[in-house]
Write a protein that holds these residues in place. Sequence first.
Motif, PDB file in Angstrom:
ATOM      1  N   ALA A 170      17.217  -0.445  16.553  1.00  0.00           N
ATOM      2  CA  ALA A 170      18.583  -0.975  16.499  1.00  0.00           C
ATOM      3  C   ALA A 170      18.654  -2.194  15.581  1.00  0.00           C
ATOM      4  N   ASN A 171      17.685  -3.087  15.708  1.00  0.00           N
ATOM      5  CA  ASN A 171      17.665  -4.275  14.846  1.00  0.00           C
ATOM      6  C   ASN A 171      17.469  -3.896  13.382  1.00  0.00           C
ATOM      7  N   ALA A 172      16.654  -2.877  13.128  1.00  0.00           N
ATOM      8  CA  ALA A 172      16.376  -2.468  11.750  1.00  0.00           C
ATOM      9  C   ALA A 172      17.562  -1.762  11.097  1.00  0.00           C
ATOM     10  N   THR A 173      18.474  -1.247  11.907  1.00  0.00           N
ATOM     11  CA  THR A 173      19.586  -0.472  11.350  1.00  0.00           C
ATOM     12  C   THR A 173      20.952  -1.112  11.548  1.00  0.00           C
TER      13      THR A 173
ATOM     14  N   ALA B 244      19.791 -16.564  19.098  1.00  0.00           N
ATOM     15  CA  ALA B 244      20.682 -17.709  18.921  1.00  0.00           C
ATOM     16  C   ALA B 244      20.536 -18.375  17.554  1.00  0.00           C
ATOM     17  N   ALA B 245      19.618 -17.907  16.731  1.00  0.00           N
ATOM     18  CA  ALA B 245      19.387 -18.524  15.421  1.00  0.00           C
ATOM     19  C   ALA B 245      20.485 -18.145  14.433  1.00  0.00           C
ATOM     20  N   GLU B 246      20.758 -19.064  13.511  1.00  0.00           N
ATOM     21  CA  GLU B 246      21.667 -18.757  12.398  1.00  0.00           C
ATOM     22  C   GLU B 246      21.038 -17.659  11.560  1.00  0.00           C
ATOM     23  N   ARG B 247      21.845 -16.809  11.001  1.00  0.00           N
ATOM     24  CA  ARG B 247      21.403 -15.710  10.140  1.00  0.00           C
ATOM     25  C   ARG B 247      20.360 -14.813  10.819  1.00  0.00           C
ATOM     26  N   CYS B 248      20.570 -14.540  12.092  1.00  0.00           N
ATOM     27  CA  CYS B 248      19.764 -13.540  12.787  1.00  0.00           C
ATOM     28  C   CYS B 248      20.643 -12.859  13.825  1.00  0.00           C
ATOM     29  N   ASP B 249      20.800 -11.561  13.675  1.00  0.00           N
ATOM     30  CA  ASP B 249      21.614 -10.769  14.599  1.00  0.00           C
ATOM     31  C   ASP B 249      20.747  -9.903  15.506  1.00  0.00           C
ATOM     32  N   ASN B 250      19.458 -10.189  15.557  1.00  0.00           N
ATOM     33  CA  ASN B 250      18.556  -9.366  16.346  1.00  0.00           C
ATOM     34  C   ASN B 250      18.841  -9.460  17.834  1.00  0.00           C
ATOM     35  N   LEU B 251      18.584  -8.371  18.503  1.00  0.00           N
ATOM     36  CA  LEU B 251      18.625  -8.302  19.958  1.00  0.00           C
ATOM     37  C   LEU B 251      17.181  -8.340  20.443  1.00  0.00           C
TER      38      LEU B 251
ATOM     39  N   ARG C 184      15.210 -17.990  30.050  1.00  0.00           N
ATOM     40  CA  ARG C 184      15.877 -18.937  29.159  1.00  0.00           C
ATOM     41  C   ARG C 184      15.516 -18.743  27.681  1.00  0.00           C
ATOM     42  N   GLN C 185      14.922 -17.623  27.333  1.00  0.00           N
ATOM     43  CA  GLN C 185      14.564 -17.373  25.937  1.00  0.00           C
ATOM     44  C   GLN C 185      15.831 -17.253  25.105  1.00  0.00           C
ATOM     45  N   ARG C 186      15.880 -17.965  23.975  1.00  0.00           N
ATOM     46  CA  ARG C 186      17.080 -17.983  23.135  1.00  0.00           C
ATOM     47  C   ARG C 186      16.877 -17.305  21.787  1.00  0.00           C
ATOM     48  N   PHE C 187      15.639 -17.132  21.384  1.00  0.00           N
ATOM     49  CA  PHE C 187      15.353 -16.629  20.043  1.00  0.00           C
ATOM     50  C   PHE C 187      14.526 -15.352  20.117  1.00  0.00           C
ATOM     51  N   CYS C 188      14.716 -14.486  19.117  1.00  0.00           N
ATOM     52  CA  CYS C 188      13.983 -13.219  19.075  1.00  0.00           C
ATOM     53  C   CYS C 188      12.546 -13.408  18.643  1.00  0.00           C
ATOM     54  N   SER C 189      12.242 -14.525  17.994  1.00  0.00           N
ATOM     55  CA  SER C 189      10.895 -14.736  17.469  1.00  0.00           C
ATOM     56  C   SER C 189      10.621 -16.228  17.317  1.00  0.00           C
TER      57      SER C 189
END
Length: 187
Positions: free
Chosen positions: A18-21, A147-154, A163-168
């Motif tokens: 999903a993230n890749a597409t 939650a990062a700018e310029r990242c739409d990853n799930l 409480r994780q906010r970021f994908c990486s």
Amino acid sequence: MDATDHLKASLEAAIALANATGAEWNQGRARSPLDEVTVEAVLRLTTNRMPSIDDAAVAEFAAGGERIHRALVQLAEAETDAAASAINDLLASTRAAPVLVRHPESAWHLHFATEGVSVATGWLAEFGTATAMLLGSDELDRLRSCAAERCDNLFLDATRNHRQRFCSTACQNRTKVAAFRSRSAHS
């Protein structure tokens, strides 16, 4: 690998596809078109037996990944009725039906699509089933948008305190550096 591990791996693969597409931005970079290498990386999250992937399969994975992305975004935004409808449509289009299969030199295992469908359709049925299982579970609140700018990853929040906010780590670090630079510029 037990059944729950396989289901978790299938869900992680569904989210990766999903993230890749579907995500416009991926860890600060514009999304690239889906290719065989990315499809293989997604499938490696759940299998060691790599099927043959051609351009037609890549196109089918891309279309299915976009559908899964829309459904996952709806789930992350608590639009469960719309997500359930989208997932049901995907499952119907793949003719998802659990069936036990035994390949030479392997144990019986569960596939999520009937015989005779394309490689991509079989995998999309599995990914759709994993997504449906998430929707019906107590773990649904772990699905998040980065939650990062310029990242739409799930991603699935893997922390104990939810409480994780970021994908990486890359997105977390980019955000911290941007905040530091902003504070320094205003000092």
